[in-house]
Design a protein around this motif. Structure first.
Motif, mmCIF file in Angstrom:
data_model
loop_
_atom_site.group_PDB
_atom_site.id
_atom_site.type_symbol
_atom_site.label_atom_id
_atom_site.label_comp_id
_atom_site.label_asym_id
_atom_site.label_seq_id
_atom_site.Cartn_x
_atom_site.Cartn_y
_atom_site.Cartn_z
ATOM 1 N N ARG A 1 -7.403 -2.218 -7.674
ATOM 2 C CA ARG A 1 -7.133 -0.845 -7.266
ATOM 3 C C ARG A 1 -7.002 0.076 -8.475
ATOM 4 O O ARG A 1 -7.127 -0.338 -9.628
ATOM 5 C CB ARG A 1 -5.863 -0.788 -6.410
ATOM 6 C CG ARG A 1 -5.960 -1.555 -5.094
ATOM 7 C CD ARG A 1 -6.927 -0.910 -4.137
ATOM 8 N NE ARG A 1 -6.495 0.425 -3.768
ATOM 9 C CZ ARG A 1 -5.613 0.673 -2.791
ATOM 10 N NH1 ARG A 1 -5.094 -0.344 -2.094
ATOM 11 N NH2 ARG A 1 -5.268 1.906 -2.513
ATOM 12 N N LEU A 2 -6.709 1.319 -8.241
ATOM 13 C CA LEU A 2 -6.672 2.330 -9.282
ATOM 14 C C LEU A 2 -5.610 2.036 -10.341
ATOM 15 O O LEU A 2 -4.553 1.482 -10.057
ATOM 16 C CB LEU A 2 -6.400 3.702 -8.656
ATOM 17 C CG LEU A 2 -7.444 4.201 -7.638
ATOM 18 C CD1 LEU A 2 -6.975 5.511 -7.027
ATOM 19 C CD2 LEU A 2 -8.807 4.358 -8.292
ATOM 20 N N THR A 3 -5.926 2.424 -11.568
ATOM 21 C CA THR A 3 -4.991 2.247 -12.677
ATOM 22 C C THR A 3 -3.715 3.050 -12.440
ATOM 23 O O THR A 3 -2.625 2.647 -12.823
ATOM 24 C CB THR A 3 -5.642 2.692 -13.996
ATOM 25 O OG1 THR A 3 -6.854 1.978 -14.191
ATOM 26 C CG2 THR A 3 -4.713 2.443 -15.177
ATOM 27 N N GLU A 4 -3.844 4.193 -11.789
ATOM 28 C CA GLU A 4 -2.682 5.025 -11.469
ATOM 29 C C GLU A 4 -1.676 4.263 -10.619
ATOM 30 O O GLU A 4 -0.469 4.372 -10.824
ATOM 31 C CB GLU A 4 -3.152 6.278 -10.724
ATOM 32 C CG GLU A 4 -2.035 7.254 -10.406
ATOM 33 C CD GLU A 4 -2.542 8.464 -9.648
ATOM 34 O OE1 GLU A 4 -1.708 9.323 -9.295
ATOM 35 O OE2 GLU A 4 -3.761 8.554 -9.405
ATOM 36 N N LEU A 5 -2.177 3.473 -9.665
ATOM 37 C CA LEU A 5 -1.301 2.674 -8.829
ATOM 38 C C LEU A 5 -0.641 1.560 -9.627
ATOM 39 O O LEU A 5 0.524 1.237 -9.414
ATOM 40 C CB LEU A 5 -2.087 2.090 -7.652
ATOM 41 C CG LEU A 5 -1.262 1.449 -6.527
ATOM 42 C CD1 LEU A 5 -0.293 2.457 -5.940
ATOM 43 C CD2 LEU A 5 -2.175 0.887 -5.451
ATOM 44 N N HIS A 6 -1.394 0.975 -10.570
ATOM 45 C CA HIS A 6 -0.808 -0.056 -11.444
ATOM 46 C C HIS A 6 0.381 0.510 -12.219
ATOM 47 O O HIS A 6 1.431 -0.121 -12.329
ATOM 48 C CB HIS A 6 -1.859 -0.575 -12.427
ATOM 49 C CG HIS A 6 -2.995 -1.299 -11.762
ATOM 50 N ND1 HIS A 6 -4.162 -1.590 -12.408
ATOM 51 C CD2 HIS A 6 -3.125 -1.779 -10.511
ATOM 52 C CE1 HIS A 6 -4.977 -2.217 -11.569
ATOM 53 N NE2 HIS A 6 -4.365 -2.342 -10.421
ATOM 54 N N LEU A 7 0.178 1.715 -12.769
ATOM 55 C CA LEU A 7 1.248 2.356 -13.542
ATOM 56 C C LEU A 7 2.473 2.613 -12.669
ATOM 57 O O LEU A 7 3.611 2.399 -13.094
ATOM 58 C CB LEU A 7 0.731 3.663 -14.145
ATOM 59 C CG LEU A 7 1.760 4.491 -14.942
ATOM 60 C CD1 LEU A 7 2.282 3.683 -16.119
ATOM 61 C CD2 LEU A 7 1.134 5.808 -15.407
ATOM 62 N N GLY B 1 2.165 9.873 0.630
ATOM 63 C CA GLY B 1 1.713 11.262 0.543
ATOM 64 C C GLY B 1 0.546 11.448 -0.396
ATOM 65 O O GLY B 1 -0.600 11.593 0.024
ATOM 66 N N TRP B 2 0.817 11.384 -1.693
ATOM 67 C CA TRP B 2 -0.217 11.635 -2.693
ATOM 68 C C TRP B 2 -1.333 10.608 -2.637
ATOM 69 O O TRP B 2 -2.522 10.957 -2.818
ATOM 70 C CB TRP B 2 0.409 11.631 -4.095
ATOM 71 C CG TRP B 2 1.318 12.766 -4.362
ATOM 72 C CD1 TRP B 2 2.678 12.740 -4.397
ATOM 73 C CD2 TRP B 2 0.948 14.130 -4.602
ATOM 74 N NE1 TRP B 2 3.186 13.982 -4.654
ATOM 75 C CE2 TRP B 2 2.137 14.874 -4.793
ATOM 76 C CE3 TRP B 2 -0.283 14.799 -4.685
ATOM 77 C CZ2 TRP B 2 2.136 16.223 -5.054
ATOM 78 C CZ3 TRP B 2 -0.284 16.155 -4.950
ATOM 79 C CH2 TRP B 2 0.910 16.859 -5.124
ATOM 80 N N MET B 3 -0.995 9.347 -2.412
ATOM 81 C CA MET B 3 -2.017 8.298 -2.473
ATOM 82 C C MET B 3 -2.834 8.190 -1.188
ATOM 83 O O MET B 3 -3.853 7.496 -1.158
ATOM 84 C CB MET B 3 -1.355 6.942 -2.763
ATOM 85 C CG MET B 3 -0.718 6.847 -4.130
ATOM 86 S SD MET B 3 -1.911 7.026 -5.473
ATOM 87 C CE MET B 3 -2.960 5.602 -5.195
ATOM 88 N N CYS B 4 -2.411 8.836 -0.110
ATOM 89 C CA CYS B 4 -3.131 8.738 1.174
ATOM 90 C C CYS B 4 -3.396 10.138 1.724
ATOM 91 O O CYS B 4 -2.805 10.546 2.739
ATOM 92 C CB CYS B 4 -2.341 7.912 2.181
ATOM 93 S SG CYS B 4 -1.923 6.256 1.635
#
Length: 377
Positions: A56-62, A109-112
């Motif tokens: 998945r996205l690096t943003e989610l990893h962070l 919210g932001w991710m969906c």
């Protein structure tokens, strides 16, 4: 109504309930934090690994890395700081709740942007029932998180009005459900705490006099004497003169009435901060805490002698009395066994002097110079 006020923690009844049960409430909240924080840490680690495997996205990893670090910190604090500062359990919980709400709002919210939120609503139901506190505090925080989520949903998902509407309806419904679940769970937990407190109190109390019993007296005195002090303390040990004759002449029921009256008299003479207990059949012990000099102990002994004479005049129709032994420590640097031994020695000196008096065990510069002397008759 009384139960409702006790649960919400407001009004005179509610405030008194939380004050009396504060120690037990802090203990429960500390245990909750020690369980919840490691579970949250494990879940954050699990989702971090899962998102890494699915690419998945690096943003989610962070985000998961930040969540893992935060929950790990909460775990460490729960297992260290809360052991010595249990009152910090509630503030630490609210900080944990804010982090959890932020995580839920971001994920739902932001991710969906094109989907209705789901994870956040789980937080709205679960988080308020974890803490034992005045019910308005967790519910207000829950409501504030719901409002923030709705505002973010309306902004991020503006292109999908149906999704925004679904989020709004789900938020309102979940908030209403959380009020019901929180009140139900909190009232149940408080009832259990009250039952435990009552059982503990019964185990600590002497039912006849309403004072604490011998083991609790020794425990509280020992705990106090092990602490550092800037003032002195005094132990008063007393027993009823010729108490056996009351039982023999008037019966045990009248004797019990005398002991009950003495318990009430002692509670009236001494401060709430003092340790007042019944340590035997007709024996009582009182630890005067944090007193500047022995004069206060002498005055209190005089008050006890006068109060007990009045009790005996009413309850036994006989001009009987009590004998008192006093042991004073100017700096509180002693132990209960030594202090009690000195007070007991002074008590027997009162008996040898004819009873109905108080004797102070005076400390000398050496063991051979220490001796009891009658000070109140």
């Amino acid at each position: 109504m009384r139960k409702f006020l006790s649960t919400i923690g407001y009004g005179r009844v509610g405030r008194e309930f939380y004050r009396l049960n504060r120690a037990q409430i802090d203990e429960v909240n500390c245990a909750m934090m020690r369980y919840v924080c490691p579970i949250a840490t494990i879940l954050a680690a699990f989702f971090l690994i899962l998102s890494s495997l699915t690419g998945r996205l690096t943003e989610l990893h962070l985000l998961y890395w930040l969540a893992l670090a935060a929950f790990a910190l909460f775990t460490v604090l729960s297992c260290t700081v809360l052991k010595s500062h249990p009152r910090l359990a509630a503030p630490l919980y609210y900080l944990l709740a804010v982090c959890s709400y932020a995580l839920g709002i971001y994920l739902s919210g932001w991710m969906c942007p094109g989907e209705a939120g789901s994870i956040f609503f789980t937080f709205l139901i679960v988080l308020p029932i974890l803490i034992v506190d005045r019910i308005l505090l967790p519910l207000l925080l829950n409501t504030a998180a719901g409002i923030v989520f709705c505002l973010i949903s309306a902004t991020v998902k503006a292109a999908a009005p149906a999704v925004v509407e679904e989020d709004l309806i789900n938020t309102l419904f979940t908030l209403l459900m959380s009020i019901f679940f929180t009140y139900f769970v909190l009232s149940t937990r408080l009832q259990n705490l009250q039952a435990v407190r009552l059982m503990k109190r019964e185990a600590e109390m002497d039912q006849l006099t309403g004072l604490i019993n011998k083991s609790t007296t020794e425990l509280l005195c020992g705990m106090y004497l092990r602490e550092p002090h800037t003032a002195g303390c005094a132990l008063l040990v007393m027993d009823v003169d010729y108490f056996k004759s009351i039982n023999d002449r008037l019966g045990h029921q009248r004797g019990d009435a005398v002991l009950h009256a003495i318990g009430g008299a002692l509670r009236g003479v001494f401060r709430e901060t003092d340790v007042v207990g019944r340590i035997g059949g007709d024996e009582f012990a009182v630890l005067l805490r944090d007193i500047p000099n022995v004069t206060l102990a002498e005055h209190k002994a005089q008050e006890v002698l006068a109060a007990v004479r009045q009790i005996f005049a009413e309850e036994s129709a006989s001009p009987l009395s009590c004998s008192i032994g006093i042991a004073y420590s100017p700096d509180g640097r002693t132990d209960y066994a030594r202090l009690f031994s000195r007070a007991d020695t002074a008590l027997y000196q009162s008996k040898r002097q004819g009873r109905g008096c108080a004797t102070l065990y005076r400390e000398g510069t050496s063991e051979s110079e220490e001796k009891p002397s009658v000070l109140v008759a």
